[in-house]
Motif scaffolding. Structure first.
Motif, PDB file in Angstrom:
ATOM      1  N   ASN A   1       0.856  -1.188   0.000  1.00  0.00           N
ATOM      2  CA  ASN A   1       0.000   0.000   0.000  1.00  0.00           C
ATOM      3  C   ASN A   1       0.890   1.235   0.000  1.00  0.00           C
ATOM      4  O   ASN A   1       1.761   1.394   0.861  1.00  0.00           O
TER       5      ASN A   1
ATOM      6  N   SER B   1      -9.094  -4.166  -7.397  1.00  0.00           N
ATOM      7  CA  SER B   1      -9.254  -3.160  -6.359  1.00  0.00           C
ATOM      8  C   SER B   1      -8.108  -2.165  -6.462  1.00  0.00           C
ATOM      9  O   SER B   1      -7.195  -2.329  -7.276  1.00  0.00           O
TER      10      SER B   1
ATOM     11  N   GLU C   1      -5.853  -2.016  -4.457  1.00  0.00           N
ATOM     12  CA  GLU C   1      -4.691  -2.692  -3.873  1.00  0.00           C
ATOM     13  C   GLU C   1      -3.963  -3.580  -4.873  1.00  0.00           C
ATOM     14  O   GLU C   1      -2.945  -4.181  -4.531  1.00  0.00           O
TER      15      GLU C   1
ATOM     16  N   ASN D   1     -12.607   2.123  -5.795  1.00  0.00           N
ATOM     17  CA  ASN D   1     -13.013   0.723  -5.781  1.00  0.00           C
ATOM     18  C   ASN D   1     -14.477   0.598  -6.169  1.00  0.00           C
ATOM     19  O   ASN D   1     -15.336   1.280  -5.604  1.00  0.00           O
TER      20      ASN D   1
ATOM     21  N   CYS E   1     -15.647  -4.079  -3.835  1.00  0.00           N
ATOM     22  CA  CYS E   1     -14.261  -4.433  -4.162  1.00  0.00           C
ATOM     23  C   CYS E   1     -13.219  -3.828  -3.222  1.00  0.00           C
ATOM     24  O   CYS E   1     -12.024  -4.044  -3.408  1.00  0.00           O
ATOM     25  N   SER E   2     -13.658  -3.105  -2.208  1.00  0.00           N
ATOM     26  CA  SER E   2     -12.706  -2.411  -1.335  1.00  0.00           C
ATOM     27  C   SER E   2     -12.322  -3.212  -0.106  1.00  0.00           C
ATOM     28  O   SER E   2     -11.590  -2.728   0.750  1.00  0.00           O
ATOM     29  N   GLY E   3     -12.828  -4.441  -0.015  1.00  0.00           N
ATOM     30  CA  GLY E   3     -12.575  -5.254   1.174  1.00  0.00           C
ATOM     31  C   GLY E   3     -13.785  -5.328   2.081  1.00  0.00           C
ATOM     32  O   GLY E   3     -13.784  -6.081   3.067  1.00  0.00           O
ATOM     33  N   GLU E   4     -14.817  -4.585   1.762  1.00  0.00           N
ATOM     34  CA  GLU E   4     -16.066  -4.597   2.520  1.00  0.00           C
ATOM     35  C   GLU E   4     -17.234  -4.702   1.550  1.00  0.00           C
ATOM     36  O   GLU E   4     -17.301  -3.951   0.572  1.00  0.00           O
TER      37      GLU E   4
ATOM     38  N   LYS F   1     -18.218 -13.906  -4.595  1.00  0.00           N
ATOM     39  CA  LYS F   1     -18.878 -12.619  -4.354  1.00  0.00           C
ATOM     40  C   LYS F   1     -20.401 -12.807  -4.273  1.00  0.00           C
ATOM     41  O   LYS F   1     -21.070 -12.203  -3.416  1.00  0.00           O
TER      42      LYS F   1
END
Length: 291
Positions: free
Chosen positions: A47, A86, A88, A110, A114-117, A212
């Motif tokens: 990151n 994402s 990342e 994102n 797709c942002s982790g949440e 997903k």
């Protein structure tokens, strides 16, 4: 450059094509599959020090945006990732670091979920969703008079559709766009992923997309049926069963015909560079390095 005539959803489109380029691929990347898979598996990036902003949307959902703001530049580049990618991902981080080092502000956003949440609403995202990109552009131009767009794979598809839809109404702040590895025709891309030589890519895409959908079913158990999800073996089957139903399309064919970005390219007024590899294993398919 010489003009290239392509068929875009019923109309002939003449556009310039770059015949010569100074870029030369390293000898170890000359094979299309190698140049697709190796960067995805071996190259990692940390990151770069993003500052995350949560953009609340009018429909009650949200988008997570990761910023790099190196100085007081009046320019910002919006980076759009590929399918199930994402901010990342290696290719996004490397792009973000490059522009930040050059003094640009960077807005790596994102797509929903797709942002982790997981996002809040039933709908996820797909190649034709341009309202979220529009919200990102609106957010960017509030602070910066010069907005540029760098987009990969599905992100490029969404961007081309957005620029074509907006045409004469594209915000004046949006100056230029460059898109890479874009599935310009969704039907052709889905068909190419059926080829045995592209089986690895298809399996990886579907594995992530199915996961997903399973997560979305936990949010909406009465609206998302995953009983036969393991049996889906092609993008056409997946899109018919989930993409179409969750986004108001009649079926997979309606989804492809409505959202494929090639039909919007003729209307684009913003200077736009489209870069797709000549390697046949990469051509017109959003690929594994974008995951």
């Amino acid at each position: 450059m010489q003009p290239l005539t392509i068929k875009a959803s019923g109309s002939n489109l003449r556009m310039p094509i770059i015949k010569r380029s100074a870029y030369k691929a390293p000898i170890y990347y000359r094979n299309g599959h190698i140049s697709t898979i190796v960067p995805s598996l071996l190259k990692n990036a940390k990151n770069p020090g993003y500052d995350r902003e949560r953009l609340e949307l009018d429909d009650g959902d949200f988008l997570d945006v990761d910023w790099l703001k190196p100085d007081d530049s009046d320019k910002v580049v919006i980076i759009s990732h590929g399918l199930e990618g994402s901010s990342e991902r290696y290719y996004v981080i490397q792009c973000a670091k490059y522009f930040a080092k050059a003094g640009w502000n960077v807005m790596a956003w994102n797509y929903r979920s797709c942002s982790g949440e997981m996002n809040r609403n039933l709908r996820l995202y797909h190649h034709g969703v341009t309202d979220d990109l529009g919200a990102i552009v609106d957010q960017a131009k509030r602070s910066y008079p010069q907005v540029y767009m760098i987009c990969y794979s599905m992100g490029g598809s969404t961007t081309l559709k957005y620029l074509g839809e907006q045409s004469e109404n594209t915000p004046s702040e949006v100056k230029k766009a460059a898109v890479f590895s874009v599935p310009c025709n969704l039907w052709n891309s889905a068909e190419r992923l059926k080829l045995q030589s592209n089986g690895l890519y298809k399996k990886r895409f579907l594995k992530k997309l199915k996961a997903k959908i399973v997560a979305k079913a936990q949010q909406y158990p009465d609206k998302v049926d995953i009983l036969a999800i393991k049996e889906l073996d092609t993008f056409e089957e997946f899109d018919a069963r989930y993409t179409a139903q969750l986004n108001g399309f009649k079926d997979a064919a309606d989804f492809y015909e409505t959202t494929t970005c090639d039909q919007f390219i003729p209307a684009i007024k913003t200077p736009t560079l489209i870069v797709n590899a000549l390697n046949k294993s990469l051509h017109l398919v959003s690929l594994i390095f974008c995951l």
